[in-house]
Design a protein around this motif. Structure first.
Motif, short mmCIF file in Angstrom:
data_model
loop_
_atom_site.label_atom_id
_atom_site.label_comp_id
_atom_site.label_asym_id
_atom_site.label_seq_id
_atom_site.Cartn_x
_atom_site.Cartn_y
_atom_site.Cartn_z
N ARG A 27 -67.79 34.25 11.10
CA ARG A 27 -68.59 33.58 12.12
C ARG A 27 -70.07 33.96 11.97
O ARG A 27 -70.96 33.11 12.07
CB ARG A 27 -68.08 33.93 13.52
N GLU A 31 -72.92 31.35 11.36
CA GLU A 31 -73.97 31.22 12.37
C GLU A 31 -75.34 31.63 11.83
O GLU A 31 -76.37 31.10 12.24
CB GLU A 31 -73.62 32.06 13.60
N ASN A 49 -73.27 24.62 13.53
CA ASN A 49 -73.94 25.93 13.62
C ASN A 49 -75.41 25.73 14.00
O ASN A 49 -75.92 24.61 14.10
CB ASN A 49 -73.80 26.73 12.32
N ARG A 50 -76.10 26.85 14.22
CA ARG A 50 -77.48 26.78 14.70
C ARG A 50 -78.40 26.13 13.67
O ARG A 50 -79.35 25.43 14.02
CB ARG A 50 -77.98 28.17 15.06
#
Length: 323
Positions: A27, A31, A49-50
């Protein structure tokens, strides 16, 4: 009474902890990645995701997931192509795993992305996982290079100077001016010639080959000179050539820029012939004849000056006529 059954689940707990830590590491990788990542099913975003959110101009991942369709992230002109590729992938038909297209930001502006897509299982059902890289800067550089190449190509193709590139005497490039200069209808016809020697008069070939070989070896060789060229019909032209070594497809080659100087050369020959004719007349004249330049200095005096005044013609050449 009460029956208690106790089981040692230490190994189970360790496995669960291992899985939790592994998921946490992955993760964090996803991320913290600079690559955008989205998972969608039937174009409905399920995860992002960001980096994907930031790339497409959204404030948060949650905002991305609320978008009705992943096609909102694609420039309208690209919708049909993207949908066709997605449908082929979902149906198990051949589809490119990686391709480029213009994406769309939240504010409507477009940018270029490279998309790598694959089928995954998400909550037990098939979905598409897509990874994105923003390649806008690269595409802009490619466009600048393309335009620059196009400008130079227009200059070269529209030039009145002939241009030929050859490696080991095999022509690899020529412009229309070169083809026309040598009597060929098209560039393609000129390039079908087996050897660049076909463009050179037989008496000149050894000299030109020697110059090319010396130049390729890094030795001194004249870069600019004149020679007799050969047209397709066998007629001769006079050519002024400027040669240099270039890299062509990663290997050394000779680039030659040529100007047809046949008219100038013929005019020069005619002038020299006239000068020899008139000089012969003056040399054989009984009377002394002198030719003066603009400063009234003697440029030429006939040989009769020897018998008339006892001077050799060379003694008076360059002297003021008044002396």
């Amino acid at each position: 009474g009460t029956v208690s059954i106790r089981m040692d689940i230490t190994d189970l707990k360790l496995q669960e902890e291992h899985i939790r830590r592994s998921e946490e590491r992955f993760r964090q990788l996803v991320e913290g990645s600079i690559q955008g990542l989205i998972v969608h099913r039937n174009h409905k975003p399920l995860y992002a995701n960001r980096a994907f959110a930031r790339m497409h101009g959204y404030d948060s991942v949650e905002e991305v997931v609320q978008v009705p369709s992943a096609l909102d992230f694609v420039a309208p002109a690209e919708h049909s192509r993207v949908v066709t590729i997605r449908d082929a992938r979902m149906q198990g038909r051949p589809a490119p795993a990686m391709y480029e297209y213009r994406a769309r930001r939240k504010d409507g502006s477009s940018f270029w992305v490279e998309n790598m897509s694959t089928l995954v299982q998400w909550d037990g059902e098939p979905a598409v996982q897509a990874t994105f890289i923003d390649i806008t800067e690269r595409k802009q550089q490619e466009e600048q290079v393309r335009r620059s190449e196009a400008r130079f190509r227009h200059l070269v193709e529209g030039s009145i100077q002939g241009l030929l590139v050859h490696r080991d005497l095999k022509p690899v490039y020529a412009n229309q001016a070169f083809a026309r200069m040598h009597g060929y209808a098209t560039v393609e016809e000129a390039l079908r010639v087996e050897s660049a020697q076909a463009f050179v008069h037989p008496d000149e070939r050894a000299r030109l080959i020697e110059n090319s070989q010396r130049r390729l070896r890094g030795e001194a060789a004249p870069s600019k000179y004149e020679y007799r060229g050969l047209r397709k019909d066998g007629s001769t032209i006079w050519v002024e050539i400027l040669s240099t070594v270039v890299r062509w497809d990663g290997e050394p080659a000779i680039q030659a820029t040529l100007v047809d100087v046949t008219e100038q050369h013929l005019a020069k020959q005619a002038l020299e012939q006239r000068e020899r004719f008139y000089r012969a007349l003056l040399e054989n004249a009984h009377d002394t004849v002198a030719v003066l330049d603009s400063d009234s200095r003697i440029r030429f005096v006939s040989a009769s000056i020897r018998s008339q005044l006892g001077y050799e013609p060379e003694e008076l050449t360059g002297r003021p006529a008044a002396e």
